[in-house]
Design a protein around this motif. Structure first.
Motif, mmCIF file in Angstrom:
data_model
loop_
_atom_site.group_PDB
_atom_site.id
_atom_site.type_symbol
_atom_site.label_atom_id
_atom_site.label_comp_id
_atom_site.label_asym_id
_atom_site.label_seq_id
_atom_site.Cartn_x
_atom_site.Cartn_y
_atom_site.Cartn_z
ATOM 1 N N THR A 69 1.336 -17.282 -5.883
ATOM 2 C CA THR A 69 0.315 -16.580 -6.649
ATOM 3 C C THR A 69 0.907 -16.222 -8.004
ATOM 4 N N MET A 70 0.154 -16.447 -9.044
ATOM 5 C CA MET A 70 0.614 -16.105 -10.386
ATOM 6 C C MET A 70 0.238 -14.662 -10.696
ATOM 7 N N LYS A 71 1.193 -13.909 -11.235
ATOM 8 C CA LYS A 71 0.955 -12.525 -11.640
ATOM 9 C C LYS A 71 0.882 -12.461 -13.165
ATOM 10 N N ARG A 72 0.155 -11.478 -13.655
ATOM 11 C CA ARG A 72 -0.016 -11.331 -15.099
ATOM 12 C C ARG A 72 0.116 -9.867 -15.480
ATOM 13 N N THR A 73 0.251 -9.648 -16.729
ATOM 14 C CA THR A 73 0.173 -8.295 -17.278
ATOM 15 C C THR A 73 -1.149 -8.196 -18.030
ATOM 16 N N ASP A 75 -1.346 -8.064 -21.071
ATOM 17 C CA ASP A 75 -1.157 -8.806 -22.314
ATOM 18 C C ASP A 75 -0.938 -10.308 -22.130
ATOM 19 N N ARG A 76 -0.348 -10.680 -20.964
ATOM 20 C CA ARG A 76 0.038 -12.084 -20.791
ATOM 21 C C ARG A 76 -0.374 -12.595 -19.412
ATOM 22 N N LYS A 77 -0.765 -13.852 -19.379
ATOM 23 C CA LYS A 77 -1.105 -14.518 -18.113
ATOM 24 C C LYS A 77 0.121 -15.263 -17.597
ATOM 25 N N ASN A 78 0.149 -15.491 -16.282
ATOM 26 C CA ASN A 78 1.187 -16.306 -15.639
ATOM 27 C C ASN A 78 2.602 -15.866 -16.013
ATOM 28 N N VAL A 79 2.871 -14.574 -15.836
ATOM 29 C CA VAL A 79 4.187 -14.017 -16.164
ATOM 30 C C VAL A 79 5.199 -14.283 -15.045
ATOM 31 N N ARG A 80 4.720 -14.264 -13.801
ATOM 32 C CA ARG A 80 5.631 -14.440 -12.665
ATOM 33 C C ARG A 80 4.888 -15.088 -11.507
#
Length: 190
Positions: A69-73, A75-80
């Motif tokens: 699963t992609m995590k985001r903040t 401000d930003r997508k696909n951070v982790r």
């Protein structure tokens, strides 16, 4: 970079599979550079052959879970990327249903020498082993090993054309931070 020769040597059809068990604490694996199935002197002392298994239903394993699963903040997508928990399990189908088979796959039963039968006392009574599968393809062999696995037999199945089979559930368990090891194909001992 892989060469064509390396790629050719890595091609392997594991149509003949040998399934070996050892106590979980056993160090190392069966040495594929010296192992020869038809020569029991090449089988290490702590390892025992499981017995004949089905040629119609070869061992199968599958992973349940483990999706990313992609995590985001904000401000930003696909951070982790985060992986969910997963489990690995499989089935081996034995065609050698003997006292030894039951002793390897059930910890809560009793063999009766008089009736040549096994009484299951608890449906949850599996046994833990270190497991190695050795596959053969012509003059090469490879395979994989499970550092720790619980084996538990299920109810037998019958066929009009094939040997009676007894499915064995295999639950792959972690041992010292390790799950399994893959043995790339190599020339079989002569």
């Amino acid at each position: 970079m892989t060469t064509l020769e390396e790629a050719d040597n890595a091609l392997h059809i594991g149509s003949t599979t040998h399934f070996f068990l050892a106590p979980v604490a056993t160090e190392g694996w069966i040495d594929l550079s010296t192992f020869k199935f038809t020569d029991e002197s090449t089988w290490p002392e702590n390892w025992t052959w499981f017995g004949d298994t089905s040629s119609e239903n070869l061992p199968e394993f599958e992973e349940d879970g483990g999706e990313m699963t992609m995590k985001r903040t904000a401000d930003r997508k696909n951070v982790r990327a985060v992986a969910e928990d997963s489990s690995l399990s499989g089935t081996i189908n034995s065609v050698a249903i003997t006292k030894d088979f039951f002793e390897k796959t059930n910890s809560s039963g009793k063999w009766n020498d008089e009736t040549k039968s096994y009484t299951v006392m608890n449906a949850n009574g599996g046994k833990e082993w270190k497991v190695q599968f050795i596959t053969e393809d012509g003059d090469s062999q490879g395979g994989f090993g499970l550092y720790r696995a619980q084996l538990k037999h299920k109810f037998p199945t019958n066929s009009l054309e094939e040997f009676q089979e007894m499915p064995v559930g295999v639950s792959v368990l972690e041992s010292g931070g390790k799950l399994y090891e893959i043995f790339t194909p190599r020339k079989r001992a002569s």
